[in-house]
Design a protein around this motif. Structure first.
Motif, mmCIF file in Angstrom:
data_model
loop_
_atom_site.group_PDB
_atom_site.id
_atom_site.type_symbol
_atom_site.label_atom_id
_atom_site.label_comp_id
_atom_site.label_asym_id
_atom_site.label_seq_id
_atom_site.Cartn_x
_atom_site.Cartn_y
_atom_site.Cartn_z
ATOM 1 N N ARG A 355 0.881 -1.357 -0.027
ATOM 2 C CA ARG A 355 0.070 0.031 -0.004
ATOM 3 C C ARG A 355 0.957 1.207 0.008
ATOM 4 O O ARG A 355 0.798 2.194 -0.707
ATOM 5 C CB ARG A 355 -0.880 0.059 1.060
ATOM 6 C CG ARG A 355 -1.922 -1.042 1.007
ATOM 7 C CD ARG A 355 -3.173 -0.817 2.217
ATOM 8 N NE ARG A 355 -2.550 -0.838 3.628
ATOM 9 C CZ ARG A 355 -2.473 -2.143 4.108
ATOM 10 N NH1 ARG A 355 -2.968 -3.309 3.612
ATOM 11 N NH2 ARG A 355 -2.045 -2.334 5.494
ATOM 12 N N TRP A 356 1.891 1.291 0.603
ATOM 13 C CA TRP A 356 2.934 2.336 0.737
ATOM 14 C C TRP A 356 3.667 2.563 -0.578
ATOM 15 O O TRP A 356 3.678 3.765 -1.001
ATOM 16 C CB TRP A 356 3.909 2.146 1.907
ATOM 17 C CG TRP A 356 5.152 3.118 1.627
ATOM 18 C CD1 TRP A 356 5.270 4.418 1.894
ATOM 19 C CD2 TRP A 356 6.445 2.563 1.299
ATOM 20 N NE1 TRP A 356 6.329 4.767 1.496
ATOM 21 C CE2 TRP A 356 7.237 3.656 1.153
ATOM 22 C CE3 TRP A 356 7.119 1.434 1.025
ATOM 23 C CZ2 TRP A 356 8.636 3.514 0.904
ATOM 24 C CZ3 TRP A 356 8.231 1.300 0.741
ATOM 25 C CH2 TRP A 356 8.996 2.557 0.673
ATOM 26 N N PHE A 357 4.028 1.363 -1.286
ATOM 27 C CA PHE A 357 4.620 1.578 -2.219
ATOM 28 C C PHE A 357 3.799 2.181 -3.479
ATOM 29 O O PHE A 357 4.198 2.743 -4.222
ATOM 30 C CB PHE A 357 5.417 0.159 -2.663
ATOM 31 C CG PHE A 357 6.101 0.088 -4.144
ATOM 32 C CD1 PHE A 357 7.354 0.778 -4.212
ATOM 33 C CD2 PHE A 357 5.506 -0.628 -5.085
ATOM 34 C CE1 PHE A 357 7.823 0.695 -5.161
ATOM 35 C CE2 PHE A 357 6.450 -0.434 -6.257
ATOM 36 C CZ PHE A 357 7.474 0.214 -6.274
ATOM 37 N N ARG A 358 2.439 1.579 -3.424
ATOM 38 C CA ARG A 358 1.487 2.153 -4.390
ATOM 39 C C ARG A 358 1.358 3.708 -4.357
ATOM 40 O O ARG A 358 1.251 4.347 -5.185
ATOM 41 C CB ARG A 358 0.204 1.230 -4.185
ATOM 42 C CG ARG A 358 0.083 -0.111 -4.909
ATOM 43 C CD ARG A 358 -1.278 -0.467 -4.388
ATOM 44 N NE ARG A 358 -1.412 -1.887 -5.409
ATOM 45 C CZ ARG A 358 -1.721 -2.024 -6.418
ATOM 46 N NH1 ARG A 358 -1.870 -0.975 -7.366
ATOM 47 N NH2 ARG A 358 -1.822 -3.298 -7.109
ATOM 48 N N GLN A 359 1.333 4.126 -3.078
ATOM 49 C CA GLN A 359 1.217 5.635 -2.856
ATOM 50 C C GLN A 359 2.351 6.202 -3.261
ATOM 51 O O GLN A 359 2.426 7.523 -3.984
ATOM 52 C CB GLN A 359 0.674 5.823 -1.546
ATOM 53 C CG GLN A 359 0.158 7.279 -1.301
ATOM 54 C CD GLN A 359 -0.028 7.392 0.182
ATOM 55 O OE1 GLN A 359 0.181 6.673 1.147
ATOM 56 N NE2 GLN A 359 -0.640 8.458 0.658
ATOM 57 N N ALA A 360 3.648 5.933 -2.933
ATOM 58 C CA ALA A 360 4.887 6.506 -3.258
ATOM 59 C C ALA A 360 5.251 6.379 -4.524
ATOM 60 O O ALA A 360 5.941 7.391 -5.025
ATOM 61 C CB ALA A 360 5.805 6.133 -2.129
ATOM 62 N N ALA A 361 5.167 5.427 -5.091
ATOM 63 C CA ALA A 361 5.719 5.137 -6.547
ATOM 64 C C ALA A 361 4.891 4.932 -7.588
ATOM 65 O O ALA A 361 5.102 5.133 -8.585
ATOM 66 C CB ALA A 361 6.685 4.096 -6.361
ATOM 67 N N LEU A 362 3.500 4.194 -7.420
ATOM 68 C CA LEU A 362 2.815 3.714 -8.516
ATOM 69 C C LEU A 362 1.742 4.445 -8.514
ATOM 70 O O LEU A 362 0.468 4.178 -8.939
ATOM 71 C CB LEU A 362 2.548 2.268 -8.173
ATOM 72 C CG LEU A 362 3.662 1.292 -7.857
ATOM 73 C CD1 LEU A 362 3.255 -0.096 -7.727
ATOM 74 C CD2 LEU A 362 4.566 1.316 -9.130
#
Length: 511
Positions: A355-362
């Motif tokens: 969830r964090w990676f989606r928000q930060a990078a995707l």
């Protein structure tokens, strides 16, 4: 003939190399076998080591300890708490594990790892005292983590910290940090399934272990938990005459339209921050700091009472904002490459990481011109179900997956901090090969050839369909496209270079 230079006795590298011998201490392994049926004996042994080092458990009372356990987020909650209290002008100690680069990261004063000089000083002080008091009938030296715990207590006492934030290693009830008898306040972060061979295979069993740090009359706080584990924590608190409170959501502290900014990214950090606010405030209350009313203690009845909300002070607000915890939801830009780092190692923490990676990078659509290449660099240790963890990462649509052991270099002779005698390179590489095969199988089940590879590269035939078995690489790849989306490297240094070259290889062929 020139003189041969050798490390000075008592040097930092000598200290680390000697510390590393405790990873495979043969007599300790025999002791573990004897104690396996009696975990309480492990705490008794820890007290014995502490006394042989020159301290008594009563001495630890002077450290004004905040003791924190949990499955997920306990390190982050500790980091938030330490940063908040440092903002009050207090001299803080912080003991955590594991380390990322150097062992001295585990023992911090005022947020900074102790110096090599201080590490060497206290290492040899403790080691030599234990050597002089060894008993042939018993284990002469504590194991790695036990030794560092004892050493941390010496550092904090002699360096006269105002408080020490102590993160539990594994579990709680029988963790070696649980020789602490009178903390100021305790915390339990989110619970999950991990270390099942030690703590048990259900959330209830794990909650019982975590609740083992509760002490009579010492306030304890926990975050929202599933119903049954929360009941176990409540029962443990009642059994130990410990007032237990449930932390309100962080939203309740955000008033007048003022959102609390967190130095650690990810929505899952909000519960860690809420726990830290309660731990910091209660510490200030119980240590008699002016302006902080004491929380009324009460034995826990059903349900677990909600802790009161309050107006965070400016020091609290600033502390949450300034908190840093390297390797946890960390974004690290480096030239054309951006690294996203996290230490997730359970299914629920991997889900939070995604969830964090989606928000930060995707948060934007991936370009189809090959200008962006996503590389997963993955490693997991212990008895974790890596297939379950990897499956959760599929929606991130990685172009390549890179697997490597957690060795910085194949040869670590020049960096004793990175030595790990508990795992051989062969065993670690075998695990990586299994992860590589798992990832390839998951991609095949997803639909054959990886649909996420950059379209221009597929069109030019520069990348072939996913093979049944990936390629084992024992050296950095040449700067050209590779024919497998799952690669293995023997160490982190080569994997990092390989990941960068994968990105460059794709970019070169975008015309």
């Amino acid at each position: 003939m020139g003189a041969i230079l050798t490390p000075c006795p008592g040097s930092y590298q000598d200290a680390i190399r000697t510390l590393n011998t405790l990873q495979t201490n043969a007599s300790y392994l025999e002791q573990v076998k004897r104690e396996r049926g009696d975990p309480q004996a492990q705490l008794e042994a820890m007290r014995g080591f502490l006394e042989r080092s020159g301290l008594k458990v009563e001495d630890l009372d002077r450290l004004n300890i905040i003791h924190v356990t949990g499955t997920k987020g306990k390190g982050s909650a500790c980091a938030f708490t330490e940063c908040i209290l440092r903002g009050y002008g207090l001299k803080t100690g912080f003991y955590s594990s594991p380390h990322l680069v150097q062992v001295r990261e585990r023992i911090r004063i005022n947020g900074q790892p102790i110096s090599k000089e201080l590490f060497s000083k206290y290492f040899w002080l403790v080691y030599n005292r234990l050597e002089k008091t060894k008993d042939p009938a018993r284990t002469s030296m504590p194991a790695y983590f036990r030794f560092l715990t004892i050493m941390a207590f010496h550092v904090f006492l002699q360096e006269k910290v105002d408080l020490a934030v102590v993160e539990v290693g594994i579990g709680g009830a029988y963790d070696c940090t649980n020789i602490i008898r009178a903390p100021v306040v305790c915390g339990v972060s989110s619970l999950g399934i991990d270390h099942t061979s030690i703590l048990g295979d259900t959330m209830e069993k794990i909650a019982w272990q975590k609740g083992g740090i509760f002490k009579p009359g010492v306030p304890a706080f926990t975050v929202a938990q599933p119903e049954r584990p929360l009941e176990v924590l409540r029962d443990r608190a009642r059994e130990r005459e410990c007032p237990l409170y449930l932390c309100p959501e962080l939203d309740t502290f955000e008033r007048d339209g003022r959102a609390l900014e967190l130095g650690l990214a990810g929505a899952h950090q909000r519960s860690n921050a809420a726990l830290a606010l309660q731990l910091a405030r209660t510490w200030l209350q119980r240590r008699g700091c002016r302006g902080h009313r004491t929380l009324d203690a009460e034995l826990v009845e059903r349900p677990v009472p909600l802790a009161p909300t309050f107006h965070p002070t400016e020091a609290m607000i600033q502390g949450l904002r300034d908190t840093e915890w390297l390797g946890r939801t960390q974004v690290l830009p480096h030239g054309a490459v951006t690294w996203y780092l996290d230490g997730a190692h359970t299914t629920s923490s991997i889900q939070a990481c995604v969830r964090w990676f989606r928000q930060a990078a995707l948060n934007r659509d991936k370009p189809h011109d090959g200008s962006e290449v996503r590389v997963l660099l993955f490693n997991a240790t212990g008895d974790r179900d890596t297939a379950a963890l990897l499956k959760l990462l599929l929606p991130c649509h990685f172009d390549y997956a890179v697997f490597c052991p957690n060795f910085t270099e194949v040869s670590v002779a020049s960096n004793a901090d990175q030595q790990n005698f508990n795992v051989t390179l062969d065993n670690a590489l075998t695990r990586c090969l299994e992860n590589q095969q798992t990832w390839t199988r998951l991609l095949e089940e997803k639909g054959g050839q990886d649909p996420w590879l950059p379209a221009p590269l597929r069109a030019r035939g520069l990348l072939q369909p996913v093979p049944t078995r990936g390629t084992l690489l024992l050296a950095p790849p040449a700067p050209r496209p590779l024919n497998s989306p799952a690669l293995v490297f023997p160490c982190l240094a080569q994997a990092l270079r390989g990941a960068v070259l994968l990105r460059e290889a794709a970019a070169i062929h975008v015309l």
